[in-house]
Design an enzyme around this catalytic site. Structure first.
Site, PDB file in Angstrom:
ATOM      1  N   VAL A   1       0.746  -1.454   0.464  1.00 25.60           N
ATOM      2  CA  VAL A   1      -0.210  -0.146  -0.191  1.00 25.60           C
ATOM      3  C   VAL A   1       1.026   1.146  -0.464  1.00 25.60           C
ATOM      4  O   VAL A   1       2.550   1.005   0.490  1.00 25.60           O
ATOM      5  CB  VAL A   1      -1.443   0.086   1.021  1.00 25.60           C
ATOM      6  N   GLU A   2       0.591   2.248  -0.503  1.00 25.87           N
ATOM      7  CA  GLU A   2       0.739   3.676  -0.846  1.00 25.87           C
ATOM      8  C   GLU A   2       1.439   4.229   0.732  1.00 25.87           C
ATOM      9  O   GLU A   2       2.765   4.307   0.679  1.00 25.87           O
ATOM     10  CB  GLU A   2       0.230   4.704  -1.278  1.00 25.87           C
TER      11      GLU A   2
END
Length: 264
Positions: free
Chosen positions: A53-54
Site C-alpha cells: 500500500v502507498e
C-alpha cells in the site's frame, strides 16, 4: 460450485475484479473498492500474493479485519515490512517489482485514462475531486493495472476532462511514445455491469464480459462512445457460493463496504 444465492452488482464487481489477481503476484492495493477485491483474492484463489500500500506497508498475510483505507493500521499487524511511502512507491514500484495495481476511479474514457481530479474546466471546474495520490505513478510503472468503478454513463465519457492517471492516452503507441514503459497499462476495467479489456492494436476499451441479467445492448447504452465488443464476448460466470460466503462472512462481515448494498 456456482451460486444460486442472490447477489448485488457491487458484489459481482468485487468478485470479478478479485479474479483478475494471479496467485503469487505482488499486488499494490488502492483505496475503496480495490480493498475488498484484494482481500477476497487473498482468502480464496490467491493465498500467496504479497500486498503493498502507498503508506509504506507490505504484508503477505490477510489482516485481522478489512482495512478502511489503503494505509489502515490493521495492515501493520502482520506486515513483513513497515516503511514509508518512499519505500513502496519508490524502492518497490519504481524498482519494477509491482505486478498489478488495483485503482478506483471517478471516470474512465475509451483508452483507459482515469479522471479523479475535476469535472469541467480545470481552472473553474463544476466538481473538484480528490486528485491522484499515488495513482499516476502506479499506473505508469506497474506491469498492469485494474480499474474499478460503479457503472454510469456519465462516468464513461469518450474523453475525460482531465487525465489524472494515464491509461493508453490517445491509443495505439501513444503511451510508449510518452515515455512510459513498454507493455504496461490498464489490463481491465471492472464495473457493476461487466468487465472491459483493451484492443491489442488500437488500445481502445472493449466489452469482454457482461453480468447476468444484462445484455450487450444494455451495456453499450451506458458508455459514451460506440463500444466495440471483444471476440467471444460472454456472460461473466456468476459468483460461486464460496466466493460469496468468504466475501460476506470473512472479508466484510460488518458490512463496511457492502452495507449500502444490503440496505437496498
Amino acid at each position: 460450485m456456482m451460486s444460486v444465492m442472490p447477489y448485488t452488482p457491487i458484489e459481482m464487481m468485487i468478485i470479478a475484479a478479485a479474479r483478475e489477481i494471479r496467485d503469487g503476484e505482488t499486488v499494490f492495493m488502492g483505496t475503496y473498492w480495490p480493498i475488498p477485491s484484494v482481500m477476497l483474492a487473498k482468502k480464496t484463489h490467491a493465498p500467496h500474493i504479497t500486498i503493498m500500500v502507498e503508506g509504506g506497508l507490505v504484508t503477505d498475510a490477510a489482516p485481522p479485519r478489512i482495512p478502511l483505507i489503503a494505509a489502515d493500521v490493521t495492515l501493520s499487524m502482520n506486515a513483513v515490512f513497515c516503511g514509508e511511502t518512499l519505500d513502496t512507491m519508490g524502492m518497490f514500484l519504481h524498482g519494477g517489482h509491482v505486478d498489478v495495481t488495483f485503482l478506483s476511479a471517478a471516470m474512465v474514457d475509451k483508452y483507459g485514462n482515469v479522471n479523479t481530479t475535476s469535472v469541467g474546466d480545470y481552472a473553474n471546474p463544476r466538481v473538484r475531486m480528490a486528485g491522484s495520490g499515488g495513482a499516476s505513478d502506479l499506473a505508469c510503472l506497474s506491469k498492469r493495472f485494474v480499474i474499478m468503478l460503479e457503472h454510469d454513463i456519465n462516468r464513461f465519457p469518450k474523453r475525460v476532462d482531465y487525465i489524472t492517471t494515464p491509461g493508453y492516452l490517445d491509443g495505439y503507441e501513444s503511451r510508449q511514445e510518452a515515455g512510459l514503459p513498454k507493455d504496461t497499462g490498464p489490463s481491465a476495467v471492472v464495473t457493476t455491469m461487466g468487465v472491459f479489456r483493451f484492443e491489442e492494436y488500437s488500445k481502445e476499451m472493449i466489452l469482454a464480459e457482461y453480468y447476468q441479467g444484462l445484455d450487450v445492448d444494455t451495456v453499450k447504452k451506458h458508455v459514451g462512445w460506440e463500444l466495440k465488443l471483444a471476440e467471444g464476448v460472454k456472460q461473466t460466470p456468476p459468483p460461486t457460493e464460496e466466493e460469496l460466503r468468504v466475501l460476506r462472512s470473512e472479508v466484510d462481515p460488518q458490512g463496511m463496504y457492502l452495507q449500502e448494498e444490503r440496505r437496498k
